[in-house]
Write a protein that holds these residues in place. Sequence first.
Motif, PDB file in Angstrom:
ATOM      1  N   SER A 197       8.391  55.244  10.888  1.00 21.58           N
ATOM      2  CA  SER A 197       7.257  54.345  11.089  1.00 21.58           C
ATOM      3  C   SER A 197       7.375  53.356  12.253  1.00 21.58           C
ATOM      4  O   SER A 197       6.354  53.090  12.899  1.00 21.58           O
ATOM      5  CB  SER A 197       6.932  53.597   9.790  1.00 21.58           C
ATOM      6  N   PRO A 198       8.554  52.802  12.573  1.00 20.87           N
ATOM      7  CA  PRO A 198       8.565  51.833  13.682  1.00 20.87           C
ATOM      8  C   PRO A 198       8.095  52.429  15.016  1.00 20.87           C
ATOM      9  O   PRO A 198       7.273  51.825  15.721  1.00 20.87           O
ATOM     10  CB  PRO A 198      10.034  51.386  13.753  1.00 20.87           C
TER      11      PRO A 198
ATOM     12  N   ARG B 293       4.264  53.458  14.704  1.00 19.53           N
ATOM     13  CA  ARG B 293       3.347  52.305  14.785  1.00 19.53           C
ATOM     14  C   ARG B 293       3.254  51.762  16.217  1.00 19.53           C
ATOM     15  O   ARG B 293       2.177  51.387  16.672  1.00 19.53           O
ATOM     16  CB  ARG B 293       3.780  51.208  13.831  1.00 19.53           C
ATOM     17  N   ALA B 294       4.369  51.713  16.911  1.00 19.78           N
ATOM     18  CA  ALA B 294       4.357  51.200  18.290  1.00 19.78           C
ATOM     19  C   ALA B 294       3.603  52.145  19.227  1.00 19.78           C
ATOM     20  O   ALA B 294       3.126  51.710  20.278  1.00 19.78           O
ATOM     21  CB  ALA B 294       5.779  50.974  18.786  1.00 19.78           C
TER      22      ALA B 294
ATOM     23  N   GLU C 281       0.852  53.835  18.326  1.00 23.22           N
ATOM     24  CA  GLU C 281      -0.545  53.972  17.900  1.00 23.22           C
ATOM     25  C   GLU C 281      -1.483  53.796  19.086  1.00 23.22           C
ATOM     26  O   GLU C 281      -1.350  52.857  19.867  1.00 23.22           O
ATOM     27  CB  GLU C 281      -0.888  52.949  16.812  1.00 23.22           C
TER      28      GLU C 281
ATOM     29  N   ILE D 229       8.949  48.033  20.136  1.00 22.23           N
ATOM     30  CA  ILE D 229       8.953  48.318  18.711  1.00 22.23           C
ATOM     31  C   ILE D 229       9.224  46.999  17.992  1.00 22.23           C
ATOM     32  O   ILE D 229      10.167  46.276  18.323  1.00 22.23           O
ATOM     33  CB  ILE D 229      10.018  49.373  18.363  1.00 22.23           C
ATOM     34  N   SER D 230       8.410  46.692  17.024  1.00 20.94           N
ATOM     35  CA  SER D 230       8.471  45.413  16.318  1.00 20.94           C
ATOM     36  C   SER D 230       9.698  45.313  15.411  1.00 20.94           C
ATOM     37  O   SER D 230       9.999  46.247  14.656  1.00 20.94           O
ATOM     38  CB  SER D 230       7.188  45.267  15.492  1.00 20.94           C
TER      39      SER D 230
ATOM     40  N   ARG E 110       9.837  43.477  12.860  1.00 21.73           N
ATOM     41  CA  ARG E 110       9.296  43.511  11.493  1.00 21.73           C
ATOM     42  C   ARG E 110       9.108  44.950  11.018  1.00 21.73           C
ATOM     43  O   ARG E 110       9.425  45.270   9.868  1.00 21.73           O
ATOM     44  CB  ARG E 110       7.982  42.729  11.406  1.00 21.73           C
ATOM     45  N   ASP E 111       8.607  45.812  11.893  1.00 21.13           N
ATOM     46  CA  ASP E 111       8.435  47.222  11.526  1.00 21.13           C
ATOM     47  C   ASP E 111       9.782  47.900  11.289  1.00 21.13           C
ATOM     48  O   ASP E 111       9.919  48.716  10.373  1.00 21.13           O
ATOM     49  CB  ASP E 111       7.644  47.978  12.605  1.00 21.13           C
TER      50      ASP E 111
ATOM     51  N   LYS F 188      11.135  46.559   7.931  1.00 18.75           N
ATOM     52  CA  LYS F 188      10.363  47.103   6.813  1.00 18.75           C
ATOM     53  C   LYS F 188      10.747  48.565   6.537  1.00 18.75           C
ATOM     54  O   LYS F 188      10.903  48.974   5.390  1.00 18.75           O
ATOM     55  CB  LYS F 188       8.866  47.014   7.136  1.00 18.75           C
ATOM     56  N   CYS F 189      10.934  49.342   7.576  1.00 14.03           N
ATOM     57  CA  CYS F 189      11.296  50.758   7.441  1.00 14.03           C
ATOM     58  C   CYS F 189      12.679  50.932   6.816  1.00 14.03           C
ATOM     59  O   CYS F 189      12.846  51.687   5.861  1.00 14.03           O
ATOM     60  CB  CYS F 189      11.247  51.442   8.805  1.00 14.03           C
TER      61      CYS F 189
END
Length: 158
Positions: free
Chosen positions: A125-126, A129-130, A132, A144-145, A147-148, A151-152
């Motif tokens: 997901s990181p 999501r980056a 997207e 890449i966040s 936070r992401d 969370k992953c």
Amino acid sequence: MINQRRTGYTVNQIADWYLSKSSMSPKKLQKILYYAYAWVLTLSNDDINHLENRLFDDDIEAWAHGPVIYTVYEEYKLFGYNDIPRYDGEVVMLSEDISDILNQVWDEYGSFTADQLESITHQESPWIRAREGVSPLAYSDKAISDRDIYKCYIERVA
């Protein structure tokens, strides 16, 4: 802005540390550095709202072939798909906790090829999501966040 604590290491010190273990391609080094960063971020912070401990200061960007640290790309791009020679210079003295995490990352990912690591990061997901809104092979320097990342990976250790 929150004052962030750092581990005190540079990305080049961590790259040399991994290269002292083995020669590898620039792409593989990038992915190993990404996982080292992700694991340190996840294992050395208490929660997603307090991500002060980072392995190094450099952003990790979501490039088409996976996570990339631009300064490391610049340092080793001349190697292309060839292996960077094993580093035989002095390596940074790591704290016991960081050394343990980096060794775990090597044990988990060191046997994979660069292409296998790229494929793994593309399923997480990181990076997704980056990327997207960016077509699959298009250039993007979006970071890449943290936070992401947290969370992953916290879901895997919780």
